[in-house]
Design an enzyme around this catalytic site. Structure first.
Site, PDB file in Angstrom:
ATOM      1  N   HIS A 145       0.800  -1.226   0.000  1.00  0.00           N
ATOM      2  CA  HIS A 145       0.000   0.000   0.000  1.00  0.00           C
ATOM      3  C   HIS A 145       0.837   1.282   0.000  1.00  0.00           C
ATOM      4  CE1 HIS A 145      -3.406  -2.512   0.164  1.00  0.00           C
ATOM      5  NE2 HIS A 145      -3.545  -2.647   1.474  1.00  0.00           N
ATOM      6  N   HIS A 216      -9.566   1.751   0.590  1.00  0.00           N
ATOM      7  CA  HIS A 216      -9.470   0.630   1.531  1.00  0.00           C
ATOM      8  C   HIS A 216     -10.575   0.692   2.591  1.00  0.00           C
ATOM      9  CE1 HIS A 216      -7.576  -2.487   3.935  1.00  0.00           C
ATOM     10  NE2 HIS A 216      -6.596  -2.591   3.064  1.00  0.00           N
ATOM     11  N   GLU A 351     -11.382  -4.124  -2.546  1.00  0.00           N
ATOM     12  CA  GLU A 351     -10.502  -3.087  -3.080  1.00  0.00           C
ATOM     13  C   GLU A 351     -10.365  -3.256  -4.588  1.00  0.00           C
ATOM     14  OE1 GLU A 351      -6.847  -3.527  -0.565  1.00  0.00           O
ATOM     15  OE2 GLU A 351      -8.234  -4.724   0.593  1.00  0.00           O
TER      16      GLU A 351
END
Ligand code: GAL
Length: 387
Positions: A145, A216, A351
């Site tokens: 991420h 997210h 996601e």
């Protein structure tokens, strides 16, 4: 100032919804223990100065009363109130109560806008135009991420375009977190009259780079504090998924879901197979996998039904993949905004994304962005109730 005026206007216009009180609690069905009416988070808890920039809480609303709160810290969705089968508003977005909590050590990307590269990059390394780049390793042996301080932990510039639209902008500088190129990013979050949260991502760069943006948000369609997501009914529009190794990096295979616990082509409860003896479930600690979506364009990706609330969430995306994360790392370390803990598997994430580790997987759809090209992608979370 603008939001304060807006909030006051809402309070005057919608006294029955924005009571913030529990006066009519007795009339509510049992399952709405979590949320009875829309009680907006305390906006003062989102006011801070981080990295020299001001953070705050922004509230969007459509004319059906559907309401979303965001903070520009990490571009986070803080709350999302949608009606259940009985017409009561439930906050289906699991989040935290203050900007300090979101910036804390146990935050797990709650509601965050993720970048520059969502999901994992093996060993934090990739090569572009003959040059190798190294990223910060923040997840076992991999980068996750965005790295040490991805887009989930920076303060975005925010502009509320109207009552139902928020534009977030960020300049990720050349070399930030090890990625090449100045990347100019914007995300427009809007609530439509069809009870959709629409997310439009855009980016341009001045050097060849990689980009994979997502959101997210954690959801529990029965609301915070309502327990496991195991009885939520899930459909994913994917005949294949990307199996992973024990560090959650794809093996490169696009494996059929048929005959496996990854077959969500027909509605099935999330928890019915998550503890099965299966190597992939073992690698993920449960569901934590990217699905290869059928179709192209802005297409259906998934559908979830909250067993207690009757709330239906549909996901549409222009992205080729969908990471279904079943909350396996949730461990009750965070206190959520209404006081419950973020217990194991009490929320899920869907996601929308390009596949994990695409920069090292030549057969996956490319995540390379070149100067002069426009990265634009739209994803939608749409809410209704079970008929
Ligand atoms: C997901 C990821 C999980 C976990 C989670 C945050 O996107 O797939 O493995 O890291 O974020 O806890």
């Amino acid at each position: 100032m603008r939001r304060n005026n807006f909030s006051i206007a809402l309070l005057l216009a919608l006294p029955s919804v924005f009571t913030g009180s529990c006066a009519d609690e007795a009339k509510q069905p049992e399952h709405t223990a979590a949320v009875r009416s829309i009680q907006l988070p305390d906006s003062t808890k989102f006011q801070a100065s981080i990295d020299g920039k001001q953070t705050r809480l922004y509230t969007l609303k459509n004319s059906n009363g559907v309401t979303a709160c965001f903070t520009n810290f990490g571009g986070r969705l803080v709350g999302l109130w949608v009606p259940d089968s009985a017409g009561n508003f439930i906050d289906v977005a699991i989040g935290l109560g203050s900007v300090q909590d979101y910036a804390g050590p146990d935050d797990a990307y709650f509601g965050a806008s993720i970048g520059r590269y969502g999901n994992r990059i093996a060993k934090g390394k990739f090569t572009l135009e003959g040059k190798q780049y190294s990223l910060f390793i923040n997840n076992g042996v991999n980068t996750l991420h965005g790295g040490r301080k991805g887009f989930s932990a920076v303060v975005w510039d925010a502009e509320q375009l109207n009552d139902s639209t928020l534009k977030l902008s960020y300049l990720s500088k050349d070399g930030e977190e090890g990625y090449p190129g100045n990347l100019t990013v914007s995300i427009i979050y809007s609530l439509t009259e069809n009870n959709e949260l629409r997310m439009q991502y855009a980016a341009t760069t001045d050097k060849t780079t990689i980009v994979n943006l997502t959101n997210h948000a954690y959801f529990n369609l029965n609301g915070e504090g309502s327990g496991s997501i195991g009885d939520h009914l899930l459909t994913i529009d994917a005949e294949r998924y990307t199996p992973v190794d024990s560090t959650l990096i794809p093996t490169g295979e696009l494996a059929p879901v048929a005959g496996t616990p990854f077959d969500f082509t027909k509605p099935v409860t999330i928890g019915s197979r998550w503890n099965e003896a299966n190597e992939q479930l073992k690698n993920g600690g449960g569901y934590d996998h990217n699905f290869v979506l059928n179709g192209s364009g802005l297409k259906p990706a998934a559908r979830v039904v909250g067993d207690k609330s009757g709330i239906v969430m549909e996901v549409f995306t222009e992205e080729p993949g969908l990471q279904f994360y079943g909350g396996n790392f949730m461990a009750g370390k965070n206190t959520l905004k209404q006081g419950a803990k973020d217990e194991y598997r009490t929320a899920f994430c869907l996601e929308t994304q390009h596949f994990p580790d695409s920069p090292n997987q030549p057969s996956f759809p490319s995540t390379v962005l070149k100067p002069g090209a426009n990265y634009v992608t739209v994803s939608v979370y749409k809410f209704s109730v079970r008929q």
